[in-house]
Design an enzyme around this catalytic site. Sequence first.
Site, PDB file in Angstrom:
ATOM      1  N   GLY A 120       0.829  -1.210   0.000  1.00 23.96           N
ATOM      2  CA  GLY A 120       0.000   0.000   0.000  1.00 23.96           C
ATOM      3  C   GLY A 120       0.861   1.255   0.000  1.00 23.96           C
ATOM      4  O   GLY A 120       0.724   2.138  -0.863  1.00 23.96           O
ATOM      5  N   ILE A 142       5.545  -8.351   7.310  1.00 22.11           N
ATOM      6  CA  ILE A 142       5.684  -9.726   7.812  1.00 22.11           C
ATOM      7  C   ILE A 142       5.139 -10.712   6.782  1.00 22.11           C
ATOM      8  O   ILE A 142       5.477 -11.886   6.810  1.00 22.11           O
ATOM      9  CB  ILE A 142       4.968  -9.933   9.173  1.00 22.11           C
ATOM     10  CG1 ILE A 142       3.459  -9.727   9.049  1.00 22.11           C
ATOM     11  CG2 ILE A 142       5.573  -9.063  10.254  1.00 22.11           C
ATOM     12  CD1 ILE A 142       2.671 -10.293  10.230  1.00 22.11           C
ATOM     13  N   ASP A 143       4.256 -10.227   5.886  1.00 23.96           N
ATOM     14  CA  ASP A 143       3.573 -11.141   4.957  1.00 23.96           C
ATOM     15  C   ASP A 143       4.489 -11.687   3.860  1.00 23.96           C
ATOM     16  O   ASP A 143       4.170 -12.689   3.226  1.00 23.96           O
ATOM     17  CB  ASP A 143       2.392 -10.427   4.278  1.00 23.96           C
ATOM     18  CG  ASP A 143       1.397  -9.864   5.272  1.00 23.96           C
ATOM     19  OD1 ASP A 143       1.331 -10.393   6.405  1.00 23.96           O
ATOM     20  OD2 ASP A 143       0.690  -8.888   4.936  1.00 23.96           O
ATOM     21  N   ARG A 178      -5.717 -33.744  21.298  1.00 20.50           N
ATOM     22  CA  ARG A 178      -6.621 -32.810  20.633  1.00 20.50           C
ATOM     23  C   ARG A 178      -6.088 -32.395  19.259  1.00 20.50           C
ATOM     24  O   ARG A 178      -4.913 -32.567  18.970  1.00 20.50           O
ATOM     25  CB  ARG A 178      -6.726 -31.514  21.456  1.00 20.50           C
ATOM     26  CG  ARG A 178      -7.591 -31.623  22.660  1.00 20.50           C
ATOM     27  CD  ARG A 178      -7.503 -30.347  23.466  1.00 20.50           C
ATOM     28  NE  ARG A 178      -8.469 -30.343  24.550  1.00 20.50           N
ATOM     29  CZ  ARG A 178      -8.417 -29.559  25.599  1.00 20.50           C
ATOM     30  NH1 ARG A 178      -7.421 -28.701  25.727  1.00 20.50           N
ATOM     31  NH2 ARG A 178      -9.342 -29.600  26.517  1.00 20.50           N
ATOM     32  N   MET A 185      -1.100 -14.891  10.360  1.00 16.11           N
ATOM     33  CA  MET A 185      -1.312 -13.787   9.416  1.00 16.11           C
ATOM     34  C   MET A 185      -0.702 -14.117   8.052  1.00 16.11           C
ATOM     35  O   MET A 185      -0.237 -15.223   7.819  1.00 16.11           O
ATOM     36  CB  MET A 185      -0.720 -12.501   9.980  1.00 16.11           C
ATOM     37  CG  MET A 185      -1.578 -11.869  11.055  1.00 16.11           C
ATOM     38  SD  MET A 185      -0.875 -10.286  11.582  1.00 16.11           S
ATOM     39  CE  MET A 185      -2.228  -9.617  12.542  1.00 16.11           C
ATOM     40  N   GLU A 238      -4.605 -16.808   7.479  1.00 16.88           N
ATOM     41  CA  GLU A 238      -5.859 -16.049   7.616  1.00 16.88           C
ATOM     42  C   GLU A 238      -6.594 -15.885   6.279  1.00 16.88           C
ATOM     43  O   GLU A 238      -7.807 -15.732   6.238  1.00 16.88           O
ATOM     44  CB  GLU A 238      -5.586 -14.666   8.214  1.00 16.88           C
ATOM     45  CG  GLU A 238      -4.662 -13.805   7.363  1.00 16.88           C
ATOM     46  CD  GLU A 238      -4.355 -12.435   7.952  1.00 16.88           C
ATOM     47  OE1 GLU A 238      -4.905 -12.087   8.994  1.00 16.88           O
ATOM     48  OE2 GLU A 238      -3.539 -11.721   7.343  1.00 16.88           O
ATOM     49  N   ARG A 281      -9.433 -27.336  19.331  1.00 17.84           N
ATOM     50  CA  ARG A 281      -9.343 -25.966  19.831  1.00 17.84           C
ATOM     51  C   ARG A 281      -8.697 -25.096  18.757  1.00 17.84           C
ATOM     52  O   ARG A 281      -7.888 -25.586  17.975  1.00 17.84           O
ATOM     53  CB  ARG A 281      -8.456 -25.907  21.084  1.00 17.84           C
ATOM     54  CG  ARG A 281      -8.999 -26.681  22.255  1.00 17.84           C
ATOM     55  CD  ARG A 281     -10.137 -25.930  22.945  1.00 17.84           C
ATOM     56  NE  ARG A 281     -10.563 -26.580  24.161  1.00 17.84           N
ATOM     57  CZ  ARG A 281     -11.511 -27.500  24.258  1.00 17.84           C
ATOM     58  NH1 ARG A 281     -12.137 -27.919  23.161  1.00 17.84           N
ATOM     59  NH2 ARG A 281     -11.834 -28.018  25.421  1.00 17.84           N
ATOM     60  N   HIS A 287      -1.572 -10.236  16.291  1.00 18.54           N
ATOM     61  CA  HIS A 287      -0.521  -9.221  16.255  1.00 18.54           C
ATOM     62  C   HIS A 287       0.739  -9.584  17.024  1.00 18.54           C
ATOM     63  O   HIS A 287       1.736  -8.857  16.943  1.00 18.54           O
ATOM     64  CB  HIS A 287      -1.091  -7.876  16.724  1.00 18.54           C
ATOM     65  CG  HIS A 287      -2.079  -7.330  15.740  1.00 18.54           C
ATOM     66  ND1 HIS A 287      -3.373  -7.787  15.685  1.00 18.54           N
ATOM     67  CD2 HIS A 287      -1.949  -6.417  14.755  1.00 18.54           C
ATOM     68  CE1 HIS A 287      -4.003  -7.149  14.708  1.00 18.54           C
ATOM     69  NE2 HIS A 287      -3.175  -6.327  14.133  1.00 18.54           N
ATOM     70  N   ARG A 290       3.528  -9.494  14.817  1.00 21.89           N
ATOM     71  CA  ARG A 290       4.067  -8.210  14.357  1.00 21.89           C
ATOM     72  C   ARG A 290       4.957  -7.541  15.404  1.00 21.89           C
ATOM     73  O   ARG A 290       5.609  -6.536  15.118  1.00 21.89           O
ATOM     74  CB  ARG A 290       2.906  -7.263  14.017  1.00 21.89           C
ATOM     75  CG  ARG A 290       2.118  -7.660  12.791  1.00 21.89           C
ATOM     76  CD  ARG A 290       2.067  -6.544  11.778  1.00 21.89           C
ATOM     77  NE  ARG A 290       1.514  -5.338  12.297  1.00 21.89           N
ATOM     78  CZ  ARG A 290       0.252  -4.919  12.080  1.00 21.89           C
ATOM     79  NH1 ARG A 290      -0.576  -5.660  11.367  1.00 21.89           N
ATOM     80  NH2 ARG A 290      -0.157  -3.781  12.558  1.00 21.89           N
TER      81      ARG A 290
HETATM   82  O1  F6P Z   1       0.067  -6.758   6.372  1.00 18.96           O
HETATM   83  C1  F6P Z   1       0.415  -7.066   7.687  1.00 18.96           C
HETATM   84  C2  F6P Z   1      -0.772  -7.586   8.446  1.00 18.96           C
HETATM   85  O2  F6P Z   1      -0.321  -7.929   9.758  1.00 18.96           O
HETATM   86  C3  F6P Z   1      -1.497  -8.748   7.802  1.00 18.96           C
HETATM   87  O3  F6P Z   1      -0.823  -9.972   7.977  1.00 18.96           O
HETATM   88  C4  F6P Z   1      -2.830  -8.659   8.486  1.00 18.96           C
HETATM   89  O4  F6P Z   1      -3.846  -9.188   7.669  1.00 18.96           O
HETATM   90  C5  F6P Z   1      -3.021  -7.180   8.670  1.00 18.96           C
HETATM   91  O5  F6P Z   1      -1.752  -6.586   8.590  1.00 18.96           O
HETATM   92  C6  F6P Z   1      -3.673  -6.808   9.975  1.00 18.96           C
HETATM   93  O6  F6P Z   1      -3.911  -5.450   9.970  1.00 18.96           O
HETATM   94  P1  F6P Z   1      -4.408  -4.638  11.257  1.00 18.96           P
HETATM   95  O7  F6P Z   1      -3.188  -4.313  12.072  1.00 18.96           O
HETATM   96  O8  F6P Z   1      -5.042  -3.429  10.685  1.00 18.96           O
HETATM   97  O9  F6P Z   1      -5.364  -5.519  12.002  1.00 18.96           O
END
Ligand code: F6P
Length: 365
Positions: A120, A142-143, A178, A185, A238, A281, A287, A290
Site C-alpha cells: 500500500g 511480515i507477509d 486434541r 497472518m 488467515e 481448539r 498481532h 508483528r
Molecule cells: O500486512 C500485515 C498484516 O499484519 C497482515 O498480515 C494482516 O492481515 C493485517 O496486517 C492486519 O492489519 P491490522 O493491524 O489493521 O489488524
Amino acid sequence: MASRRLSRVGLLTGGGDCPGLNAVIRAAARTGFHLGWEVWGIEDGFDGLLTRDVRRLTGRDVRGILQLGGTILGTTNRRNPFHYPVRKGKAIVEADRSDEVVRNFKALGLDALIAIGGDGTLAIADRFAGKGMKIVGVPKTIDNDIPATVVTFGFDTAVNTATDALDKLHTTAESHKRVMVVEVMGRYTGWIALHSGVSGGADVILIPEIPFDVHKVCDTIRARERAGREFSIVVVAEGAVAHHGRQVVREPKEVGREPRLGGIGEWLAVEIARHTGKETRSLVLGHLQRGGQPTSFDRLLGTRFGAAAMRLVAEGRFRTMVALHPPRVLAVPLAKAVGHGRMKKVPLGSDILQSARDMGIGFGD
Ligand code: F6P
C-alpha cells in the site's frame, strides 16, 4: 559514494508495523548523518506530510533502537492521501489530498523521501514519485508478499514467533489428544503459514494459494489417528479459502483500508470437530506476529536496506526500491513492486511445498 547537493531527507514508515523498521530508520539516518545531511522523521506515514508533523532526527533519536520492534516514527494503515477518508454529513467519503502532501513536502524543504512500507505505502510512494517527489522505497512486511525482492524484513521474526507457538502447542495437543488449529497472518499469501508450519512440524498447512477441502483435512487427521498419532496441529493462513468458499473477514473493506481478514481458524475447528468427533481448539496468533524484537536476520536486512536506500538518494536514483537478491541488495524500479496482480504468492512449484508433501504434511487438496 557520490554525495550530491541534497541536504534534507525525510523518512516515513507506513502500513502495519513490523519488526526491523527501527533498524532501517537507524541505518538510513546514520548513513545520512555520515554524509552531513539533515534527516527528518515524518510521523505516522504520509499523514505526517498532511499535518506537517515532522522532526529533525539526531543521533540520540536513533540510539538504542536497533533491537526494538515497532517504529519510532509511528505508522498507519488506514489513510491513503489519494483516497483520504473525510466526513461528509453522516457518510465517510474519499477525497484526494495528494496535492497537499506535495505542497507540504516542498514547504518543509525536503529534497528526498525514503518511504518504508508494504504494498500500500509503496504504491502511494510510486504515485507521489509520478508527481515529481524524489522517492526511494524500502519494502517491509511480515507477509513477505512484495515482489521484486526475495524477502522482506519482518517476515523472519514473524515466522519465528509462529514456530515458537507451534512448539508450545505440540505438548498440550499431545497431552490432551486434541486437534489444535492455529490461524496465522499473511493476508492473501501463505508464506508465514508454510514456513512456520514446516519449521514447527505442523501436520496440515492451509494456504490461500491452495484452496482446501475440509474432508481432506479430516482424512489427514484420521490417518494420523490410525497410525497412533492421536493429536494434530493444523496451521491455517488467515487468507486460506475452502473449496467453493470465500475468504473469511472480520471487517469488510472501508474507505481508506483493506478488509480485515480473520476467523477461518475458528470456523475450521468447528468443522473438524463435527466431522472427526475429535476435541478441537483454535487460536489466532494475531498481532503477536508483528511485535517483539527483530531476529538478527531482520536487523541485518533492515540495516542493509536502510543504508542502501540512503545511498540511492545520494546517487540520485529515485523512483526505485531496495531489494534483496542474494547475495546483493539492488535497486529495482518502484513500479515493479506495486500494483494489482503483482503480489508475490507462494509458487506451487516451491521446493518447500514439495518437501512438505513428500513428508506427508496435508494441504487439504
Ligand atoms: O500486512 C500485515 C498484516 O499484519 C497482515 O498480515 C494482516 O492481515 C493485517 O496486517 C492486519 O492489519 P491490522 O493491524 O489493521 O489488524
